[in-house]
Design an enzyme around this catalytic site. Structure first.
Site, PDB file in Angstrom:
ATOM      1  N   PHE A 113      21.315   9.632   7.067  1.00  0.00           N
ATOM      2  CA  PHE A 113      22.013   9.957   6.007  1.00  0.00           C
ATOM      3  C   PHE A 113      23.478   8.917   6.125  1.00  0.00           C
ATOM      4  CE2 PHE A 113      19.806  13.558   7.102  1.00  0.00           C
ATOM      5  CZ  PHE A 113      19.216  13.823   5.928  1.00  0.00           C
ATOM      6  N   LEU A 114      23.125   7.574   5.849  1.00  0.00           N
ATOM      7  CA  LEU A 114      24.226   6.893   6.046  1.00  0.00           C
ATOM      8  C   LEU A 114      25.675   7.044   5.223  1.00  0.00           C
ATOM      9  CD1 LEU A 114      22.245   3.482   6.309  1.00  0.00           C
ATOM     10  CD2 LEU A 114      23.647   4.447   8.054  1.00  0.00           C
ATOM     11  N   LYS A 115      25.101   7.401   4.131  1.00  0.00           N
ATOM     12  CA  LYS A 115      26.393   7.598   3.209  1.00  0.00           C
ATOM     13  C   LYS A 115      27.148   9.019   2.991  1.00  0.00           C
ATOM     14  CE  LYS A 115      24.327   4.007   0.090  1.00  0.00           C
ATOM     15  NZ  LYS A 115      25.526   2.991   0.326  1.00  0.00           N
ATOM     16  N   THR A 116      26.501   9.697   4.089  1.00  0.00           N
ATOM     17  CA  THR A 116      27.305  10.945   4.187  1.00  0.00           C
ATOM     18  C   THR A 116      28.510  11.208   5.267  1.00  0.00           C
ATOM     19  OG1 THR A 116      25.317  12.261   3.964  1.00  0.00           O
ATOM     20  CG2 THR A 116      26.877  13.436   4.724  1.00  0.00           C
ATOM     21  N   ASP A 147      21.668  -0.778   5.844  1.00  0.00           N
ATOM     22  CA  ASP A 147      22.618  -0.945   4.659  1.00  0.00           C
ATOM     23  C   ASP A 147      23.710  -1.854   4.821  1.00  0.00           C
ATOM     24  OD1 ASP A 147      24.034  -0.757   2.459  1.00  0.00           O
ATOM     25  OD2 ASP A 147      24.067   1.340   2.233  1.00  0.00           O
TER      26      ASP A 147
END
Length: 337
Positions: A113-116, A147
Protein backbone atom coordinates in the site's frame (compact mmCIF):
# COMPACT_ATOMS: atom_id res chain seq x y z
CA UNK A 1 1.40 -15.75 8.88
CA UNK A 2 1.46 -12.29 10.40
CA UNK A 3 4.52 -10.76 12.00
CA UNK A 4 2.44 -9.61 14.95
CA UNK A 5 -0.36 -12.02 15.59
CA UNK A 6 -0.76 -15.57 14.35
CA UNK A 7 -4.14 -15.64 16.05
CA UNK A 8 -5.45 -12.80 13.90
CA UNK A 9 -5.88 -15.07 10.89
CA UNK A 10 -8.46 -17.48 12.37
CA UNK A 11 -10.83 -18.74 9.72
CA UNK A 12 -13.35 -21.41 8.82
CA UNK A 13 -14.25 -23.10 5.58
CA UNK A 14 -16.76 -20.29 5.03
CA UNK A 15 -14.20 -17.51 5.43
CA UNK A 16 -12.60 -15.56 8.27
CA UNK A 17 -13.97 -16.28 11.73
CA UNK A 18 -15.77 -13.16 12.90
CA UNK A 19 -14.96 -11.78 16.34
CA UNK A 20 -18.59 -12.14 17.33
CA UNK A 21 -18.16 -15.89 16.78
CA UNK A 22 -15.08 -16.20 18.98
CA UNK A 23 -15.75 -17.28 22.58
CA UNK A 24 -12.66 -15.48 23.90
CA UNK A 25 -14.22 -12.16 22.79
CA UNK A 26 -17.51 -12.82 24.54
CA UNK A 27 -16.67 -10.37 27.32
CA UNK A 28 -16.51 -7.40 24.92
CA UNK A 29 -19.63 -5.55 23.78
CA UNK A 30 -19.24 -4.44 20.17
CA UNK A 31 -20.25 -0.88 19.33
CA UNK A 32 -21.75 -0.24 15.90
CA UNK A 33 -20.68 2.83 13.95
CA UNK A 34 -23.16 5.62 14.46
CA UNK A 35 -25.22 6.41 11.37
CA UNK A 36 -28.55 8.10 10.85
CA UNK A 37 -31.45 5.77 10.41
CA UNK A 38 -31.52 6.40 6.68
CA UNK A 39 -28.09 7.58 5.50
CA UNK A 40 -28.03 9.16 2.05
CA UNK A 41 -24.92 7.25 0.96
CA UNK A 42 -24.28 4.30 3.27
CA UNK A 43 -20.85 2.71 3.14
CA UNK A 44 -21.11 -0.98 2.29
CA UNK A 45 -18.53 -2.44 4.64
CA UNK A 46 -17.75 -6.11 4.38
CA UNK A 47 -19.11 -8.23 7.23
CA UNK A 48 -15.55 -8.96 8.37
CA UNK A 49 -14.55 -5.29 8.48
CA UNK A 50 -17.77 -4.15 10.19
CA UNK A 51 -17.38 -6.89 12.80
CA UNK A 52 -13.75 -6.04 13.55
CA UNK A 53 -14.31 -2.28 13.81
CA UNK A 54 -17.37 -2.77 16.03
CA UNK A 55 -15.19 -4.74 18.46
CA UNK A 56 -12.44 -2.14 18.16
CA UNK A 57 -14.81 0.59 19.29
CA UNK A 58 -15.87 -1.65 22.16
CA UNK A 59 -12.24 -2.17 23.21
CA UNK A 60 -11.49 1.57 23.05
CA UNK A 61 -14.49 2.28 25.28
CA UNK A 62 -13.28 -0.01 28.07
CA UNK A 63 -9.61 0.97 27.61
CA UNK A 64 -8.21 -2.55 27.32
CA UNK A 65 -4.55 -2.92 26.33
CA UNK A 66 -3.58 -6.49 25.62
CA UNK A 67 -2.19 -8.94 23.09
CA UNK A 68 -5.64 -9.60 21.66
CA UNK A 69 -6.08 -5.87 21.03
CA UNK A 70 -2.92 -5.94 18.92
CA UNK A 71 -4.34 -8.89 17.00
CA UNK A 72 -7.58 -6.99 16.47
CA UNK A 73 -5.87 -3.81 15.26
CA UNK A 74 -3.71 -5.82 12.87
CA UNK A 75 -6.83 -7.40 11.40
CA UNK A 76 -8.29 -3.94 10.83
CA UNK A 77 -5.06 -2.55 9.37
CA UNK A 78 -4.84 -5.45 6.94
CA UNK A 79 -8.43 -4.82 5.86
CA UNK A 80 -7.93 -1.05 5.72
CA UNK A 81 -4.33 0.25 6.01
CA UNK A 82 -5.67 3.82 6.10
CA UNK A 83 -7.49 3.24 9.41
CA UNK A 84 -5.64 5.88 11.41
CA UNK A 85 -7.10 5.02 14.82
CA UNK A 86 -6.12 1.37 14.50
CA UNK A 87 -2.55 2.37 13.59
CA UNK A 88 -2.31 4.68 16.59
CA UNK A 89 -3.73 2.05 18.93
CA UNK A 90 -1.21 -0.50 17.67
CA UNK A 91 1.66 1.86 18.48
CA UNK A 92 0.29 2.81 21.90
CA UNK A 93 -0.58 -0.70 23.03
CA UNK A 94 2.53 -2.53 21.86
CA UNK A 95 5.52 -2.97 24.12
CA UNK A 96 9.03 -1.98 23.11
CA UNK A 97 9.97 -5.63 22.59
CA UNK A 98 7.36 -5.93 19.85
CA UNK A 99 8.23 -2.84 17.83
CA UNK A 100 10.69 -4.65 15.59
CA UNK A 101 7.86 -7.07 14.80
CA UNK A 102 5.63 -4.14 13.97
CA UNK A 103 8.25 -2.85 11.56
CA UNK A 104 8.23 -6.22 9.81
CA UNK A 105 4.50 -5.86 9.38
CA UNK A 106 5.03 -2.34 8.03
CA UNK A 107 7.63 -3.76 5.61
CA UNK A 108 4.87 -5.84 4.13
CA UNK A 109 2.16 -3.19 4.16
CA UNK A 110 4.30 -0.30 2.92
CA UNK A 111 5.10 -2.13 -0.31
CA UNK A 112 1.55 -3.41 -0.73
CA UNK A 113 0.00 0.00 0.00
CA UNK A 114 2.67 2.47 -1.12
CA UNK A 115 0.25 5.35 -1.53
CA UNK A 116 -1.37 5.04 1.89
CA UNK A 117 -0.19 7.87 4.10
CA UNK A 118 -1.04 6.17 7.40
CA UNK A 119 1.32 3.26 6.70
CA UNK A 120 4.29 5.59 6.26
CA UNK A 121 3.26 7.80 9.19
CA UNK A 122 2.99 4.77 11.45
CA UNK A 123 6.43 3.66 10.32
CA UNK A 124 7.79 7.10 11.17
CA UNK A 125 6.36 6.94 14.68
CA UNK A 126 7.89 3.50 15.18
CA UNK A 127 11.33 4.75 14.10
CA UNK A 128 11.09 7.57 16.61
CA UNK A 129 10.70 4.90 19.28
CA UNK A 130 13.19 2.29 18.05
CA UNK A 131 15.77 4.91 16.95
CA UNK A 132 17.43 2.49 14.56
CA UNK A 133 17.41 4.23 11.17
CA UNK A 134 20.31 2.27 9.67
CA UNK A 135 18.32 -0.37 7.73
CA UNK A 136 15.72 2.11 6.54
CA UNK A 137 17.58 3.57 3.56
CA UNK A 138 17.87 0.15 1.98
CA UNK A 139 14.19 -0.53 2.61
CA UNK A 140 13.21 2.82 1.07
CA UNK A 141 15.40 2.18 -1.98
CA UNK A 142 13.70 -1.18 -2.49
CA UNK A 143 10.27 0.43 -2.11
CA UNK A 144 11.16 3.00 -4.75
CA UNK A 145 11.87 0.20 -7.20
CA UNK A 146 8.12 -0.51 -7.09
CA UNK A 147 7.13 3.13 -7.68
CA UNK A 148 10.05 5.49 -8.30
CA UNK A 149 7.90 8.63 -7.96
CA UNK A 150 5.81 7.80 -4.90
CA UNK A 151 5.45 10.97 -2.85
CA UNK A 152 5.07 9.22 0.52
CA UNK A 153 8.24 7.18 0.07
CA UNK A 154 10.36 10.19 -0.86
CA UNK A 155 8.86 12.26 1.98
CA UNK A 156 9.65 9.49 4.43
CA UNK A 157 13.26 9.35 3.20
CA UNK A 158 13.65 13.09 3.68
CA UNK A 159 12.16 12.92 7.15
CA UNK A 160 14.49 10.07 8.11
CA UNK A 161 17.59 11.96 6.97
CA UNK A 162 16.58 15.24 8.61
CA UNK A 163 15.27 13.79 11.87
CA UNK A 164 18.27 11.61 12.68
CA UNK A 165 20.76 13.82 10.81
CA UNK A 166 23.47 11.18 11.03
CA UNK A 167 26.53 11.59 8.82
CA UNK A 168 26.49 7.89 7.97
CA UNK A 169 22.95 8.24 6.66
CA UNK A 170 23.90 11.25 4.55
CA UNK A 171 27.14 9.74 3.26
CA UNK A 172 25.78 8.07 0.12
CA UNK A 173 22.73 10.22 -0.50
CA UNK A 174 24.05 12.25 -3.41
CA UNK A 175 25.23 9.09 -5.16
CA UNK A 176 21.80 7.55 -4.56
CA UNK A 177 19.91 10.44 -6.09
CA UNK A 178 22.39 10.59 -8.99
CA UNK A 179 21.51 7.00 -9.79
CA UNK A 180 17.78 7.71 -9.56
CA UNK A 181 18.07 10.61 -12.02
CA UNK A 182 20.20 8.54 -14.40
CA UNK A 183 17.51 5.87 -14.25
CA UNK A 184 14.79 8.41 -15.12
CA UNK A 185 15.89 11.94 -15.91
CA UNK A 186 12.27 13.10 -15.79
CA UNK A 187 11.64 11.87 -12.26
CA UNK A 188 10.57 15.09 -10.58
CA UNK A 189 10.63 13.42 -7.16
CA UNK A 190 14.32 12.61 -7.58
CA UNK A 191 15.13 16.16 -8.67
CA UNK A 192 13.22 17.53 -5.68
CA UNK A 193 15.14 15.19 -3.39
CA UNK A 194 18.46 16.35 -4.85
CA UNK A 195 17.49 19.95 -4.13
CA UNK A 196 16.64 18.97 -0.57
CA UNK A 197 19.97 17.18 -0.10
CA UNK A 198 22.14 19.92 -1.62
CA UNK A 199 20.40 23.13 -0.60
CA UNK A 200 17.74 22.56 2.08
CA UNK A 201 19.21 20.25 4.70
CA UNK A 202 22.23 22.07 6.09
CA UNK A 203 25.89 22.11 5.10
CA UNK A 204 27.81 18.93 5.73
CA UNK A 205 31.52 18.16 5.83
CA UNK A 206 33.15 18.72 2.45
CA UNK A 207 30.42 21.08 1.23
CA UNK A 208 31.41 24.33 2.92
CA UNK A 209 32.69 25.83 -0.36
CA UNK A 210 29.26 26.82 -1.62
CA UNK A 211 30.59 28.44 -4.79
CA UNK A 212 32.04 25.08 -5.78
CA UNK A 213 28.75 23.35 -4.94
CA UNK A 214 26.81 25.85 -7.06
CA UNK A 215 29.17 25.32 -10.02
CA UNK A 216 28.84 21.56 -9.62
CA UNK A 217 25.06 21.70 -9.58
CA UNK A 218 24.85 24.09 -12.52
CA UNK A 219 27.08 21.75 -14.53
CA UNK A 220 24.99 18.75 -13.49
CA UNK A 221 21.64 20.26 -14.43
CA UNK A 222 22.89 21.71 -17.72
CA UNK A 223 24.24 18.34 -18.78
CA UNK A 224 20.91 16.73 -18.01
CA UNK A 225 18.98 19.42 -19.89
CA UNK A 226 21.22 18.79 -22.89
CA UNK A 227 20.12 15.13 -22.79
CA UNK A 228 16.39 15.92 -22.50
CA UNK A 229 15.72 19.51 -23.49
CA UNK A 230 11.99 19.49 -22.72
CA UNK A 231 12.30 18.21 -19.17
CA UNK A 232 10.49 20.63 -16.82
CA UNK A 233 12.00 18.99 -13.73
CA UNK A 234 15.53 19.95 -14.76
CA UNK A 235 14.52 23.49 -15.78
CA UNK A 236 12.84 23.97 -12.40
CA UNK A 237 15.99 22.72 -10.70
CA UNK A 238 18.04 25.28 -12.64
CA UNK A 239 15.73 28.04 -11.47
CA UNK A 240 15.89 26.71 -7.94
CA UNK A 241 19.69 26.88 -7.82
CA UNK A 242 19.62 30.55 -8.81
CA UNK A 243 16.68 31.50 -6.60
CA UNK A 244 17.90 29.92 -3.37
CA UNK A 245 21.37 31.41 -3.81
CA UNK A 246 20.11 34.87 -4.87
CA UNK A 247 21.89 34.65 -8.20
CA UNK A 248 20.66 36.54 -11.30
CA UNK A 249 18.97 34.54 -14.03
CA UNK A 250 21.22 36.33 -16.50
CA UNK A 251 24.07 34.12 -15.24
CA UNK A 252 22.74 31.32 -17.47
CA UNK A 253 21.47 33.46 -20.36
CA UNK A 254 23.93 32.07 -22.92
CA UNK A 255 22.90 28.53 -22.03
CA UNK A 256 19.17 29.27 -22.12
CA UNK A 257 19.37 31.00 -25.51
CA UNK A 258 20.54 27.81 -27.22
CA UNK A 259 17.34 26.06 -26.18
CA UNK A 260 15.02 28.98 -26.91
CA UNK A 261 16.20 29.19 -30.54
CA UNK A 262 15.32 26.47 -33.06
CA UNK A 263 18.06 27.34 -35.53
CA UNK A 264 21.01 24.99 -35.94
CA UNK A 265 23.48 27.90 -35.89
CA UNK A 266 22.30 28.92 -32.42
CA UNK A 267 23.38 25.64 -30.86
CA UNK A 268 26.40 24.25 -32.63
CA UNK A 269 28.60 27.02 -33.99
CA UNK A 270 30.85 27.17 -30.91
CA UNK A 271 31.73 24.44 -28.43
CA UNK A 272 31.32 25.75 -24.88
CA UNK A 273 32.00 23.20 -22.14
CA UNK A 274 30.08 25.26 -19.59
CA UNK A 275 27.03 25.42 -21.83
CA UNK A 276 26.41 22.03 -23.43
CA UNK A 277 24.18 22.25 -26.53
CA UNK A 278 21.00 20.25 -27.06
CA UNK A 279 21.48 16.67 -28.13
CA UNK A 280 20.77 15.53 -31.69
CA UNK A 281 17.06 15.33 -32.34
CA UNK A 282 16.03 17.68 -29.52
CA UNK A 283 12.68 19.36 -30.10
CA UNK A 284 13.43 23.07 -30.23
CA UNK A 285 12.59 25.69 -29.33
CA UNK A 286 11.92 24.48 -25.80
CA UNK A 287 8.93 26.24 -24.14
CA UNK A 288 10.63 26.11 -20.73
CA UNK A 289 13.68 27.85 -22.22
CA UNK A 290 11.55 30.50 -23.90
CA UNK A 291 9.83 31.19 -20.58
CA UNK A 292 13.19 31.32 -18.81
CA UNK A 293 14.63 33.73 -21.38
CA UNK A 294 11.54 35.94 -21.08
CA UNK A 295 12.03 36.05 -17.32
CA UNK A 296 15.66 37.04 -17.84
CA UNK A 297 14.55 39.91 -20.12
CA UNK A 298 11.92 41.00 -17.59
CA UNK A 299 14.35 41.01 -14.66
CA UNK A 300 16.88 42.96 -16.71
CA UNK A 301 14.26 45.56 -17.67
CA UNK A 302 13.89 44.43 -21.28
CA UNK A 303 10.11 44.23 -21.14
CA UNK A 304 9.38 44.46 -24.86
CA UNK A 305 11.72 41.54 -25.57
CA UNK A 306 9.98 39.59 -22.83
CA UNK A 307 6.51 40.29 -24.25
CA UNK A 308 7.61 39.05 -27.68
CA UNK A 309 8.59 35.73 -26.14
CA UNK A 310 5.37 35.50 -24.11
CA UNK A 311 3.45 36.14 -27.34
CA UNK A 312 5.27 33.25 -29.03
CA UNK A 313 4.31 31.01 -26.12
CA UNK A 314 0.66 32.12 -26.26
CA UNK A 315 0.30 31.73 -30.03
CA UNK A 316 2.54 28.78 -30.83
CA UNK A 317 4.71 27.04 -28.26
CA UNK A 318 2.51 26.80 -25.15
CA UNK A 319 -1.03 27.47 -26.31
CA UNK A 320 -2.59 25.48 -23.49
CA UNK A 321 -1.59 28.36 -21.19
CA UNK A 322 -2.55 31.04 -23.70
CA UNK A 323 -4.64 33.03 -21.22
CA UNK A 324 -1.78 33.05 -18.73
CA UNK A 325 0.73 34.35 -21.26
CA UNK A 326 -1.69 37.02 -22.41
CA UNK A 327 -2.02 38.08 -18.77
CA UNK A 328 1.79 38.30 -18.50
CA UNK A 329 1.87 40.43 -21.65
CA UNK A 330 -0.76 42.86 -20.32
CA UNK A 331 1.00 43.16 -16.95
CA UNK A 332 4.37 43.63 -18.62
CA UNK A 333 3.15 46.36 -20.93
CA UNK A 334 1.58 48.22 -18.00
CA UNK A 335 5.03 48.56 -16.46
CA UNK A 336 6.47 50.36 -19.50
CA UNK A 337 3.68 52.90 -19.86
Amino acid sequence: MSALSPASSKSTDNGPLLYTERPEWGDVTPLAQYEDANPIAPIFYSAEYKDATDYFRGIVKIGEKSQRVLELTETIIRLNPAHYSACIATRLYSRSTRRSMELKLMDELAVAFLKTYQVWHHRRLLLMLTRNPGPELKFIAESLQVDVKNYHTWSYRQWLLAYFNDKDLWAGELDFVDAMIVHDVRNNSAWHHRFFVVFQSGIREGETDRDRIIRRELTFVKENISLAANNPSAWNYLRGILDINDLPYSRVEDFVRMYADASEDATRDVVDLENPPPSEGAELPCPAAIEFLADIHEKEGRILEATELWRSLADEHDTIRKKYWEFRIREGLKSVK
